[in-house]
Every structure is written in structure tokens, then in C-alpha cells.
Design a protein around this motif. Structure first.
Motif: not given
Length: 462
Positions: A181-191
Motif C-alpha cells: 500500500s501507500y507506505i510500502g510503495l513509497e519506500f520500495g521505489q525510493m530504496f
């Protein structure tokens, strides 16, 4: 504790998030004596472990993306760009410190604000205990926010949350994210952009299930093209600690069967819960939902007169802007004799993957589920000149319009500038005007926003 030593205030504010902090200063400016309680750090989630730090990381990740995509625009950038997580973290820490110090100085200088650092709990209907002191006031405002939900079975696993992952100083070799979801996707793409291998595990059959299928599929495709691996339909997720300090996630995927994924770090991003468990609200008579949210009316007051709940803990919104709007409702109704209500606001939010998602109101999926008579507008970003010129044509925008009233019910802008562009539609919705107003407007060229009138020229009935 001796009840004779109870300290009396005009108001007590518990928590220094995006509702509590401005409210404290507003109350103090009106001559009220305010007790301000915070257990951790000024500024709440948004400032310390939410919007501010994550968006600094998103900006750094974008720089890495730019460094690796110069050729497409005729810019030959030598290979070798490298993310320095220590410097990225230091920049983030400096931004946070400046804001936190500003709040602290404001509190310290204000004679009407008495600050208490510690965990608050209720010791009676309107009696708050903090450290070894008892406080009371006719009006009490609860702004305790929320925190990461940790499922059972992870107690002995070295997991990360949205808070602890921001303290890393070395890039994970392989970041495994549970929660698409929102948090997982943001951190996933940035890392992934910073250089980590990333696997995202999601129990549902699509990521961000509350969004339209096209939104979920488009974002997944964008991230997959950047190297992020998705495992959807993952049931029976379990994790173990490896001997080398890493983790292994064992999942039963509807598509791939039982598989084991080994990673160096594990991020749990499966939702958030209100921080109400330890408040001892049962001593006040304040009602909570089965999920722990404090129940409030349209004016943010609980069932106990004089006790209010603002921000994430009331379940009326989980965003900085809704928390701040809670403050505005309280302050303007109290001091300006207005009649602002929670139910008056539009639900709007952003997802800060790149390109970003801007959302307001209902989705097409929700409109269909409710059986509404609606018109749909849709345009891909590949049809707009400015997106082509920028070399960023991924994504689309869509709108849901009430067929009878011609009012916009919701919109999605997924594409370059989507988080900013959505405000034009939000303004029309807040003005309660027909979609024809923005359809017939003249937008500057070349901009991405000029796609909005074009989209509204050819609505189709669903």
C-alpha cells in the motif's frame, strides 16, 4: 499522587502533531493557560517520521533516477552515480531539527504554555496524569496520532517500520517489504532507486486495493520497470531470522505457490493503528471503536462534553492536511463563531511514488459499487505535449462526474505533477460548481494541467 495537588488549566492538549501544536499556540494567544503534553518529539508523525523525512528521501531518489536517464534527453551523464545514505539521512535530520527547534522555542517563550514531556493517561473523567503530576481542565484535546501495526509472529524478527528505516545509514542489500500500500510503495521505489534490491509482498491480488484497477496496475508496471519485484496474493506470510542477520519470508502465493524470499532487511508496512491503547480512556467514559479510534461528532467532540479528539486517532482522516483541518474546525468554531464540520471536507491525498498520484473524492470503482449515475472522463499522459517534452508520459488522469448535477465527485491524476495538478479539480469541487467551469477555462500552454479541460470535453456514461 495527592489529589490536592492537581494542577488546573484552561485546556490540556495531549500530543504535538499537526492539530495539537497549532491549537496550543492558538489557545495561548487567546489568553488561555494550556498544559501541553508530548511523550516523544515536537511535530508528530508528519514532521519527524512521515511527510518531511520521506519526501526528502523521495527527492534524493529522484536525483538518482535523473542521473540514470540523461541519455533519453540527449544528456550524456557518466556512469557511477552513487547514493550516500549517510548524507541523505543527515539532510533529513537537519530539516527536521530546524522545524522541531522552532516549535520548542515557541513553546518555551510562551508564558501561557506549560510543557510536560511524558506519557499521558487519564486518571479520571477530566484528570490527566503525566509523570508524577495530575492535571485537569474543562477542555481536553487528544492528538496522540498513530503508529505502525505489527502483526503477531514478528516479535523475534529484526523488522523495520516507517520510523526505524529512516535511521539506517547503509543501504539495504535486499529490502523485503510486507505490504503493498501507500507506505510500502513509497519506500520500495525510493530504496530501489537508491540502489537496493526490493521485493514487495502483498496479501491482496493487487497493490493499493482501494484505488481503481488502472491506478494499481499502472503504478505496479512503473515500479517493475525500475526493478521492483512484486509478489501478490501472498497468503500465510511468515518470516524467520537468518544466521547471517538477514531474514527469510516464506509465502504461499496464488501465482507462484510456496516460495521463500531471502533479504537483508524487512520493512513491515501493513497499516497503522491509533495510539489510544495506553490512555486509559475507560476512566473518562470516552467511547472508542473496535479498532481503537476515538469516536467524535461533526465538531470533533467525544461523547464526553469538553473532551475532543483530533488527527489520526479519531479515524476521520489519516493525513497531515486532515489533522490541520481538525485544528481549523476547533479554532474557528471556538473563537470566530463559525460552524465548520468534519463532514464538509473533501477527502484528498497523494501517493508520492514517481510519477505521483493525486486523488480526491470517489474513484470510478466506488461509483460503480454504489450504483451511481456518473459520467467518466479519461486521458493518458501520452496525449499531452508537456509530458512528451519532459519525457515523462506514463500515467493518466480521470474524473467522475454526477450525470444529473454535473458536479465532480472524484478525480485521479497519476502522472508527472499529479500531486499538484489535482488541486485545480479540488478547488472546483470545494466551490460546488459544475465541471463545465473548468472544462471551459483557458489553461496556459504548454502545461500538463491543460489536459484537464480536454479530458472534460468528452465524458462517457458508465
Amino acid at each position: 499522587m495527592n489529589s490536592n495537588k492537581i494542577k488546573t488549566f484552561d485546556a490540556i492538549v495531549i500530543g504535538s502533531g499537526q492539530a495539537g501544536t497549532p491549537l496550543v499556540f492558538k489557545l495561548a494567544s487567546q489568553g488561555q493557560k494550556v498544559a501541553f503534553i508530548e511523550k516523544e518529539h515536537f511535530g508528530g508523525t508528519c514532521l519527524n517520521v512521515g511527510c518531511t523525512p520521506t519526501k526528502t528521501y523521495v527527492a534524493s531518489a529522484r536525483r538518482m533516477w535523473d542521473a540514470q536517464h540523461g541519455e533519453e534527453l540527449g544528456i550524456e551523464i557518466p556512469a557511477g552515480a552513487k547514493a550516500n545514505l549517510q548524507k541523505i539521512k543527515a539532510r533529513k535530520d537537519a530539516l527536521i531539527k530546524k522545524s522541531v527547534d522552532g516549535i520548542a522555542q515557541g513553546v518555551e517563550k510562551n508564558e501561557n504554555i506549560i510543557f510536560f514531556k511524558g506519557k499521558a493517561r487519564f486518571d479520571g473523567k477530566k484528570i490527566v496524569a503525566v509523570n508524577n503530576e495530575l492535571l485537569t481542565a474543562d477542555e481536553i484535546y487528544i492528538n496522540v496520532g498513530g503508529s505502525s501495526f505489527i502483526p503477531n509472529g514478528y516479535e523475534d524478527i529484526p523488522y523495520l517500520t516507517n520510523q526505524s528505516i529512516l535511521e539506517l545509514e547503509e543501504l539495504p542489500e535486499h529490502l523485503v517489504v510486507i505490504g503493498g500500500s501507500y507506505i510500502g510503495l513509497e519506500f520500495g521505489q525510493m530504496f530501489a532507486r537508491l540502489g537496493s534490491k526490493v521485493t514487495i509482498i502483498e496479501q491482496g491480488n493487487s497493490i493499493i486495493g482501494r484505488e481503481d484497477d488502472e491506478t494499481s496496475q499502472t503504478i505496479q508496471q512503473i515500479m517493475e520497470e525500475e526493478g521492483v519485484d512484486f509478489r501478490l496474493g501472498a497468503e500465510c506470510v511468515a518470516a524467520t531470522k537468518n544466521e547471517n542477520g538477514g531474514i527469510s519470508a516464506r509465502i504461499n502465493c496464488s501465482k507462484d505457490g510456496v516460495i521463500e524470499i531471502k533479504g537483508s532487511h524487512l520493512l513491515l508496512a501493513v497499516g497503522r493503528r491509533p495510539n489510544t491503547t495506553n490512555l486509559q480512556l475507560e476512566k473518562t467514559g470516552v467511547k472508542t471503536s473496535d479498532r481503537g479510534f476515538i469516536e467524535v461528532n461533526d465538531y470533533l467532540e467525544t461523547n464526553v462534553k469538553g473532551i475532543y479528539a483530533l488527527g489520526d486517532c479519531n479515524g476521520k482522516g489519516s493525513f497531515t492536511h486532515t489533522a490541520y483541518n481538525d485544528y481549523e474546525i476547533i479554532a474557528e468554531n471556538k473563537f470566530e463563531e463559525k460552524n465548520r464540520k468534519v463532514s464538509d471536507r473533501l477527502i484528498t491525498y497523494g501517493l508520492y511514488v514517481d510519477p505521483p498520484l493525486g486523488r480526491v473524492g470517489i474513484t470510478k470503482k466506488e461509483a460503480l459499487q454504489k450504483g451511481l449515475d456518473v459520467l467518466i472522463g479519461h486521458r493518458p499522459f501520452s496525449r499531452i505535449a508537456r509530458a512528451k517534452e519532459k519525457g515523462e508520459t506514463k500515467g493518466y488522469m480521470s474524473v467522475v462526474v454526477d450525470a444529473k448535477t454535473k458536479k465532480i465527485l472524484g478525480a485521479t491524476v497519476l502522472g508527472v505533477g499529479g500531486d499538484e495538478i489535482i488541486s485545480g479539480i479540488i478547488n472546483i469541487m470545494n466551490a460546488d460548481k459544475s465541471y463545465e467551469v473548468i472544462r471551459d477555462s483557458v489553461q496556459p500552454h504548454p502545461t500538463v494541467s491543460e489536459l484537464i479541460p480536454t479530458m472534460l470535453e468528452s465524458l462517457t456514461r458508465v
